[in-house]
Design an enzyme around this catalytic site. Structure first.
Site, short mmCIF file in Angstrom:
data_model
loop_
_atom_site.label_atom_id
_atom_site.label_comp_id
_atom_site.label_asym_id
_atom_site.label_seq_id
_atom_site.Cartn_x
_atom_site.Cartn_y
_atom_site.Cartn_z
N SER A 1 0.83 -1.22 0.00
CA SER A 1 0.00 0.00 0.00
C SER A 1 0.85 1.26 0.00
CB SER A 1 -0.93 0.01 1.22
OG SER A 1 -1.82 -1.07 1.15
N ALA B 1 4.09 1.35 -1.15
CA ALA B 1 4.82 1.36 -2.42
C ALA B 1 3.97 1.96 -3.53
CB ALA B 1 5.25 -0.05 -2.79
N ARG B 2 2.67 1.77 -3.44
CA ARG B 2 1.77 2.26 -4.48
C ARG B 2 1.59 3.78 -4.47
NH1 ARG B 2 -2.40 -2.65 -5.46
NH2 ARG B 2 -0.92 -4.27 -4.88
N GLU C 1 15.68 2.72 4.85
CA GLU C 1 16.25 3.60 3.83
C GLU C 1 15.12 4.10 2.94
OE1 GLU C 1 18.36 0.35 2.40
OE2 GLU C 1 20.12 0.66 3.65
N TYR D 1 26.25 -12.53 12.86
CA TYR D 1 26.48 -11.11 12.61
C TYR D 1 27.19 -10.43 13.77
CZ TYR D 1 25.55 -6.31 11.10
OH TYR D 1 25.69 -5.00 10.73
N GLN E 1 22.00 -1.36 17.20
CA GLN E 1 21.53 0.01 16.96
C GLN E 1 20.13 0.21 17.52
OE1 GLN E 1 21.96 0.27 12.69
NE2 GLN E 1 19.90 -0.46 12.32
#
Length: 189
Positions: free
Chosen positions: A110, A112-113, A136, A169, A179
């Protein structure tokens, strides 16, 4: 093989996977929705001629504070992401993975659109990851977008590895381990 909602709950209950705070209704059929935190980082466009991404050059020329400004919009505020603008945000939730599970970050369809990308390229959480997730943001649309803290901003799914990793990691000295908010590039770290 990706974990189903049944497996996600089983991993959470056993303590193998942690999401804090966890909102039960955010668990979907094969992913968990995560929420947007209040802090954002954005480039100081007017003060930068360029960013040389070669690690040795970045280490010598620029420090993190020289690259980006930070704003905390609070729980009732909003961050305006202009068309073509890039900014960093983070999830409210802290996610901790065991050494036999990888995480995959996806934007919400939703969002992204309307042109919002939530990860430029970094969508993998390696086994042993622990921390809030830096997002990001890029506005690929042609109108400004208001990003409101607390909204469901992305989803994370989990994939079981064939065997546990030799060094996770955290053990290999991951630059972003632990973080708690958006983190600028640590090419110079």
């Amino acid at each position: 093989m990706k974990l189903s909602d049944i497996d996600i709950r089983r991993y959470l209950e056993a303590g193998w996977l942690a999401i804090d705070p966890l909102v039960e209704r955010h668990i979907g059929p094969m992913s968990v929705d995560l929420s947007l935190a209040t802090r954002f980082l954005f480039f100081k466009h007017s003060q930068l001629e360029l960013i040389n991404v070669r690690e040795s050059t970045l280490k010598d020329e620029l420090k993190q504070a020289d690259l980006m400004d930070e704003i905390d919009v609070g729980h009732e505020g909003k961050f305006i992401l202009q068309p073509g603008q890039f900014a960093l945000g983070s999830t409210v939730e802290r996610v901790s993975l065991p050494n036999d599970l990888a995480g995959w970050l996806d934007g919400r369809s939703s969002l992204a659109r309307v042109g919002l990308m939530v990860h430029a390229t970094a969508h993998t959480l390696e086994p042993g990851w622990d921390g809030a997730i830096t997002l990001e943001f890029f506005n690929a649309g042609n109108v400004a977008l208001a990003l409101h803290p607390g909204v469901r901003i992305c989803a994370v799914s989990f994939e079981k590895l064939s065997t546990p990793v030799e060094r996770d990691y955290g053990e290999k000295g991951g630059r972003y381990q632990g973080q708690q908010g958006p983190q600028a590039s640590r090419l110079n770290g």
